[in-house]
Design an enzyme around this catalytic site. Structure first.
Site, PDB file in Angstrom:
ATOM      1  N   ARG A 198     -47.640 -35.542  49.473  1.00 31.88           N
ATOM      2  CA  ARG A 198     -48.603 -34.463  49.685  1.00 31.88           C
ATOM      3  C   ARG A 198     -49.868 -35.064  50.301  1.00 31.88           C
ATOM      4  O   ARG A 198     -50.495 -35.936  49.705  1.00 31.88           O
ATOM      5  CB  ARG A 198     -48.929 -33.786  48.350  1.00 31.88           C
ATOM      6  CG  ARG A 198     -50.022 -32.750  48.474  1.00 31.88           C
ATOM      7  CD  ARG A 198     -50.252 -31.990  47.163  1.00 31.88           C
ATOM      8  NE  ARG A 198     -51.313 -31.031  47.363  1.00 31.88           N
ATOM      9  CZ  ARG A 198     -52.529 -31.109  46.824  1.00 31.88           C
ATOM     10  NH1 ARG A 198     -52.834 -32.101  46.001  1.00 31.88           N
ATOM     11  NH2 ARG A 198     -53.437 -30.207  47.098  1.00 31.88           N
ATOM     12  N   HIS A 204     -58.311 -29.383  52.380  1.00 28.08           N
ATOM     13  CA  HIS A 204     -58.724 -30.056  51.148  1.00 28.08           C
ATOM     14  C   HIS A 204     -60.206 -30.410  51.318  1.00 28.08           C
ATOM     15  O   HIS A 204     -60.601 -31.564  51.369  1.00 28.08           O
ATOM     16  CB  HIS A 204     -57.861 -31.291  50.909  1.00 28.08           C
ATOM     17  CG  HIS A 204     -57.922 -31.857  49.518  1.00 28.08           C
ATOM     18  ND1 HIS A 204     -56.801 -32.064  48.747  1.00 28.08           N
ATOM     19  CD2 HIS A 204     -58.954 -32.286  48.756  1.00 28.08           C
ATOM     20  CE1 HIS A 204     -57.142 -32.598  47.581  1.00 28.08           C
ATOM     21  NE2 HIS A 204     -58.459 -32.750  47.563  1.00 28.08           N
ATOM     22  N   GLU A 258     -57.453 -26.282  45.583  1.00 32.76           N
ATOM     23  CA  GLU A 258     -58.499 -26.018  44.587  1.00 32.76           C
ATOM     24  C   GLU A 258     -59.662 -25.198  45.130  1.00 32.76           C
ATOM     25  O   GLU A 258     -60.804 -25.677  45.206  1.00 32.76           O
ATOM     26  CB  GLU A 258     -59.005 -27.344  44.005  1.00 32.76           C
ATOM     27  CG  GLU A 258     -57.907 -28.167  43.357  1.00 32.76           C
ATOM     28  CD  GLU A 258     -58.415 -29.472  42.730  1.00 32.76           C
ATOM     29  OE1 GLU A 258     -59.580 -29.826  42.936  1.00 32.76           O
ATOM     30  OE2 GLU A 258     -57.632 -30.124  42.037  1.00 32.76           O
ATOM     31  N   ASN A 309     -52.696 -28.069  39.758  1.00 33.59           N
ATOM     32  CA  ASN A 309     -53.349 -29.347  39.485  1.00 33.59           C
ATOM     33  C   ASN A 309     -53.857 -29.301  38.054  1.00 33.59           C
ATOM     34  O   ASN A 309     -54.634 -28.404  37.702  1.00 33.59           O
ATOM     35  CB  ASN A 309     -54.536 -29.584  40.424  1.00 33.59           C
ATOM     36  CG  ASN A 309     -54.085 -29.844  41.851  1.00 33.59           C
ATOM     37  OD1 ASN A 309     -52.890 -29.875  42.145  1.00 33.59           O
ATOM     38  ND2 ASN A 309     -55.042 -30.028  42.738  1.00 33.59           N
ATOM     39  N   TYR A 364     -55.485 -31.750  34.908  1.00 36.11           N
ATOM     40  CA  TYR A 364     -56.021 -33.039  34.458  1.00 36.11           C
ATOM     41  C   TYR A 364     -56.375 -33.039  32.966  1.00 36.11           C
ATOM     42  O   TYR A 364     -56.126 -34.009  32.271  1.00 36.11           O
ATOM     43  CB  TYR A 364     -57.270 -33.415  35.270  1.00 36.11           C
ATOM     44  CG  TYR A 364     -56.925 -33.810  36.683  1.00 36.11           C
ATOM     45  CD1 TYR A 364     -56.583 -35.128  36.992  1.00 36.11           C
ATOM     46  CD2 TYR A 364     -56.904 -32.874  37.709  1.00 36.11           C
ATOM     47  CE1 TYR A 364     -56.235 -35.502  38.280  1.00 36.11           C
ATOM     48  CE2 TYR A 364     -56.559 -33.237  39.004  1.00 36.11           C
ATOM     49  CZ  TYR A 364     -56.224 -34.548  39.287  1.00 36.11           C
ATOM     50  OH  TYR A 364     -55.871 -34.916  40.552  1.00 36.11           O
ATOM     51  N   GLU A 379     -50.992 -32.086  41.546  1.00 37.61           N
ATOM     52  CA  GLU A 379     -51.833 -33.231  41.162  1.00 37.61           C
ATOM     53  C   GLU A 379     -51.814 -33.380  39.654  1.00 37.61           C
ATOM     54  O   GLU A 379     -51.939 -32.400  38.912  1.00 37.61           O
ATOM     55  CB  GLU A 379     -53.307 -33.049  41.565  1.00 37.61           C
ATOM     56  CG  GLU A 379     -53.581 -33.199  43.028  1.00 37.61           C
ATOM     57  CD  GLU A 379     -55.064 -33.024  43.368  1.00 37.61           C
ATOM     58  OE1 GLU A 379     -55.932 -33.305  42.507  1.00 37.61           O
ATOM     59  OE2 GLU A 379     -55.338 -32.594  44.499  1.00 37.61           O
TER      60      GLU A 379
HETATM   61  O1  IFM Z   1     -59.815 -36.459  43.709  1.00 34.43           O
HETATM   62  C1  IFM Z   1     -59.680 -35.143  43.293  1.00 34.43           C
HETATM   63  C2  IFM Z   1     -58.894 -34.333  44.309  1.00 34.43           C
HETATM   64  O2  IFM Z   1     -59.474 -34.393  45.567  1.00 34.43           O
HETATM   65  C3  IFM Z   1     -58.830 -32.895  43.893  1.00 34.43           C
HETATM   66  N1  IFM Z   1     -58.360 -32.762  42.534  1.00 34.43           N
HETATM   67  C4  IFM Z   1     -58.963 -33.586  41.533  1.00 34.43           C
HETATM   68  C5  IFM Z   1     -58.976 -35.037  41.970  1.00 34.43           C
HETATM   69  C6  IFM Z   1     -59.627 -35.906  40.892  1.00 34.43           C
HETATM   70  O3  IFM Z   1     -60.936 -35.516  40.670  1.00 34.43           O
END
Ligand code: IFM
Length: 445
Positions: free
Chosen positions: A73, A117, A162, A288, A290, A353
């Site tokens: 990606r 992006h 995002e 995504n 985290y 992500e």
């Molecule tokens: O680095 C970023 C990415 O560009 C977008 N999503 C979160 C990642 C970590 O912060």
């Protein structure tokens, strides 16, 4: 369990790795401008050189092949393709992505491009940026140009990465480019990003072209049972998740979020027909993830990205954290995936992500990033469990292939499974890269 067709990949983005910001006719993006603003980026770092991927992509693709990646990606820099954000194509910019795509295909790696992006051509920001409706139209025009050039080699397209960050970090908090602090503009930006996605999807979709969008979603829980805590969780879930998921998958904004946002702005910028276009636009959804969010009510108003909800605080869940200060909780990913299955119409899902920054140490025999291995292992276990519960999860892209420019944090945080020595541009696969290669080879954990 992961089926044999599960797409095992890694992800990057243009401004974070490419460098070569003034080469082959590339125009300036809002991130070039923002990075040149004193105090905007830690250490005064910029993406001017980054991981020099623009020049080193053949070696980087060879590295991917060595790890056994099935998908890669990456994002295309709009200002390489249309240096001013509209008009004729800059062939040299487009050729870079043609070469990259062909090199991936030669290695049997599926190209998984994202059209945007965050590196908006600066001239479009000068004309109003995402708060202006015209930017959505320009984005669709750009998407059509790229699709025309690469549509014979690419099957799965992602429009935006995002949009929450583009809208609310870019236009409300000013932590991201273009650095504006105007909550009403941020709300308009969010809608025009979604509209741009919908218009682009109309031009791209077809028998051989599948269209998705990547959202940064989270699992939100209230810190207690007080009405203020429950309301805080509703509001944050509304702004972070439902403001995007509902229009895309249900064709309507959630009423409660619209009511919260009326404190900030009216909705005259939403035209008849917009939601129909946005709501008919997805073949798959990129997620995504985290960290989870634990939130509660607050009596002290604060300005944050959650515009329209000043009486909300983020609480400490007491879990270990990454170098970004983000709490580690793979259970949140499982809850999020189950919620997507339960609350929304079925659509194939991809984790586009997931990963973590840690303070890696380069030792004489490599980078032994056990924390990152544990993080990835835990989150992949959640993916496997989700699949076991019937979630249509079709792929996973680790963030990130390479250490890179972490936006306003500069080069400090390292998310890569491959270490980059920025002085020499030498790449060293970390233990996590070897571990991930083995996961791919076995087809699971
Ligand atoms: O680095 C970023 C990415 O560009 C977008 N999503 C979160 C990642 C970590 O912060």
């Amino acid at each position: 369990m992961f089926d044999p067709g599960f797409l095992w990949g890694a992800a990057t983005s243009s401004y974070q790795i490419e460098g070569a910001v003034a080469e082959d006719g590339r125009g300036p993006s809002i991130w070039d401008t923002f990075a040149a603003t004193p105090g905007a980026i830690q250490g005064g770092d910029t993406g001017a050189v980054a991981a020099d991927h623009y020049h080193r992509f053949p070696g980087d693709v060879a590295l991917m092949a060595g790890l056994g990646l099935r998908g890669y990606r990456f994002s295309l820099a709009w200002p390489r393709i249309q240096p001013t954000g509209s008009g004729a194509v800059n062939q040299r910019g487009l050729d870079f992505y043609r070469r990259l795509t062909d090199t991936l295909l030669d290695q049997g790696i599926q190209p998984w491009p994202t059209l945007y992006h965050w590196d908006l051509p600066q001239p479009l920001e000068d004309r109003g940026g995402w708060p202006a409706r015209d930017t959505a139209e320009r984005f669709a025009e750009y998407a059509a140009l790229v699709h025309e050039a690469l549509g014979d080699r690419v099957t799965h397209w992602t429009t935006l990465n995002e949009p929450w960050c583009s809208a609310f970090l870019g236009y409300a908090t000013g932590r991201h480019a273009p650095g504006r602090r105007d909550p009403a503009a941020a709300v308009r930006a969010a809608h025009h990003l979604l509209l741009g996605h919908g218009l682009a999807a109309e031009t791209i979709r077809g028998d051989d072209s599948h269209v998705g969008i990547t959202l940064n979603l989270t699992h939100v829980t209230p810190v207690g049972t007080e009405p203020a805590d429950l309301d805080a969780a509703r509001r944050i879930d509304g702004m972070q998740n439902r403001l995007f998921l509902d229009p895309l998958l249900r064709g309507a904004y959630p009423d409660d979020v619209l009511a919260d946002l009326r404190e900030v702005t009216g909705f005259g910028h939403v035209h008849d027909g917009d939601l129909k276009r946005i709501g008919a636009s997805l073949d798959h959804l990129g997620v995504n993830y985290y960290a989870p969010m634990l939130v509660g009510g607050s009596s002290t108003p604060t300005q944050s990205a959650y515009v329209g909800s000043p009486l909300v605080r983020v609480a400490d869940g007491g879990r270990p954290r990454t170098a970004m200060g983000w709490e580690i909780d793979e259970r949140g990913l499982l809850e999020l995936l189950l919620r997507l299955k339960d609350d929304y119409p079925a659509v194939p899902l991809y984790i586009t992500e997931n990963g973590a920054a840690f303070d890696d140490v380069v030792e004489h025999d490599g980078v032994h990033d056990a924390h990152r291995v544990a993080y990835l292992d835990g989150h992949l276990r959640s993916c496997a469990q989700a699949i076991g519960h019937g979630v249509p999860l079709k792929g996973y892209f680790v963030w990130s292939l390479l250490d890179n420019f972490e936006w306003s944090f500069g080069y400090g945080p390292r998310f890569g499974i491959v270490h980059v020595d920025y002085a020499t541009q030498h790449r060293t696969p970390k233990d996590s890269a070897r571990w991930y290669a083995e996961v791919i080879r076995r087809g699971g954990l």
